[in-house]
Design a protein around this motif. Structure first.
Motif, PDB file in Angstrom:
ATOM      1  N   ALA A  29     -57.896  24.374   8.027  1.00  0.00           N
ATOM      2  CA  ALA A  29     -56.610  23.831   8.482  1.00  0.00           C
ATOM      3  C   ALA A  29     -56.846  22.743   9.528  1.00  0.00           C
ATOM      4  O   ALA A  29     -56.224  21.671   9.487  1.00  0.00           O
ATOM      5  CB  ALA A  29     -55.741  24.950   9.054  1.00  0.00           C
TER       6      ALA A  29
ATOM      7  N   LEU B 295     -50.064  23.425   7.943  1.00  0.00           N
ATOM      8  CA  LEU B 295     -51.305  23.667   8.664  1.00  0.00           C
ATOM      9  C   LEU B 295     -51.108  24.371   9.996  1.00  0.00           C
ATOM     10  O   LEU B 295     -51.961  25.169  10.418  1.00  0.00           O
ATOM     11  CB  LEU B 295     -52.033  22.336   8.870  1.00  0.00           C
ATOM     12  CG  LEU B 295     -52.343  21.579   7.571  1.00  0.00           C
ATOM     13  CD1 LEU B 295     -53.033  20.258   7.880  1.00  0.00           C
ATOM     14  CD2 LEU B 295     -53.190  22.423   6.620  1.00  0.00           C
TER      15      LEU B 295
ATOM     16  N   TYR C 135     -52.031  27.236   4.226  1.00  0.00           N
ATOM     17  CA  TYR C 135     -53.056  26.185   4.200  1.00  0.00           C
ATOM     18  C   TYR C 135     -53.021  25.410   2.881  1.00  0.00           C
ATOM     19  O   TYR C 135     -53.055  24.174   2.874  1.00  0.00           O
ATOM     20  CB  TYR C 135     -54.429  26.825   4.421  1.00  0.00           C
ATOM     21  CG  TYR C 135     -55.588  25.977   3.963  1.00  0.00           C
ATOM     22  CD1 TYR C 135     -55.926  24.800   4.630  1.00  0.00           C
ATOM     23  CD2 TYR C 135     -56.353  26.337   2.853  1.00  0.00           C
ATOM     24  CE1 TYR C 135     -56.989  24.017   4.204  1.00  0.00           C
ATOM     25  CE2 TYR C 135     -57.419  25.567   2.426  1.00  0.00           C
ATOM     26  CZ  TYR C 135     -57.728  24.407   3.100  1.00  0.00           C
ATOM     27  OH  TYR C 135     -58.775  23.632   2.672  1.00  0.00           O
TER      28      TYR C 135
END
Length: 262
Positions: free
Chosen positions: A52, A14, A9
């Motif tokens: 995220a 992501l 992250y």
């Protein structure tokens, strides 16, 4: 696994961050955690997956609203879990992380149309301003919370403000963000601080039609170089900053990274 997801992250990887957390939370849904460590891990997995998803909004995906809704659910769950465990075990650092979740929720609620940008930014600027009046001064996770609220605020500002309103908000929040990042030696916050400064400078250049180079000293250059080293996503921005900058001679060191922006 949760720490690995958080590392992804921070690096803006992501999809892996979201995927690892999904596996963790699926497991915990089938086998609910009972120990303090596992309960904190559950909260952390919601925190990372929610953030995220929040960062995925930068790419303006086709399923923008759905992504924002999922982020809102995860961040709300993370906040509730952290607050519950924090109260139960009298752990102030967990309450601080819950407050970070609250700031992220404010950003997401603006994107969902549940809050007006100006109202949300007033709340964020007011919250960040409390740091200077606290005794004792916030440290550790509590101080980090103020840094992340600065980041959430600048995200809202860049998406929803223009002109002087944008400059006013970003000037206040970016200065606090960089100060907190350097105080904590927190490279994830440093990456956000320098990226915000770059985005602000780019916005000024576009509106004025003239690009004013950043004025850097050797400490600024080391900070940018350290960020380039740690964050592949930042490399284009970092090299552009360094290659276009005006450098102060050694005797004038100490100038702020944002010098010359106004």
């Amino acid at each position: 696994q949760a720490n690995l997801a958080h590392a992804h992250y921070c690096l803006w990887d992501l999809v892996p961050a979201r995927g690892i957390c999904h596996v963790i939370l699926e497991h915990m849904q089938a086998k609910p955690p009972t120990s303090r460590t596992d309960r904190v891990t559950q909260a952390f997995a919601h925190y990372v997956r929610g953030n995220a998803l929040r960062r995925m909004l930068v790419a303006r995906p086709e399923n923008y609203v759905e992504t924002a809704e999922l982020a809102h659910v995860d961040l709300g769950m993370a906040e509730a879990l952290y607050r519950q465990i924090g109260v139960e075990f009298k752990a102030d650092y967990l309450n601080a992380i819950a407050q970070t979740c609250r700031g992220a929720i404010v950003e997401v609620e603006v994107e969902l149309g549940r809050r007006k940008p100006a109202e949300a930014l007033d709340e964020i600027v007011s919250f960040v301003g409390k740091r200077g009046t606290m005794e004792p001064a916030p440290q550790g996770d509590e101080l980090e919370t103020f840094g992340w609220w600065c980041d959430f605020g600048t995200n809202i500002a860049f998406r929803h403000l223009q002109g002087r309103d944008l400059q006013r908000v970003v000037a206040v929040l970016s200065e606090s963000l960089l100060e907190i990042a350097q105080s904590l030696h927190n490279w994830a916050l440093v990456e956000r601080a320098v990226s915000v400064q770059y985005a602000w400078r780019s916005e000024l250049a576009e509106s004025a039609g003239v690009r004013v180079p950043a004025v850097l000293d050797s400490d600024d250059a080391r900070l940018i170089a350290g960020t380039i080293e740690r964050f592949p996503r930042f490399r284009r921005v970092g090299w552009d900053l360094i290659e276009s900058a005006a450098f102060l001679p050694p005797k004038q060191e100490g100038a702020a990274l944002a010098a010359g922006a106004a």
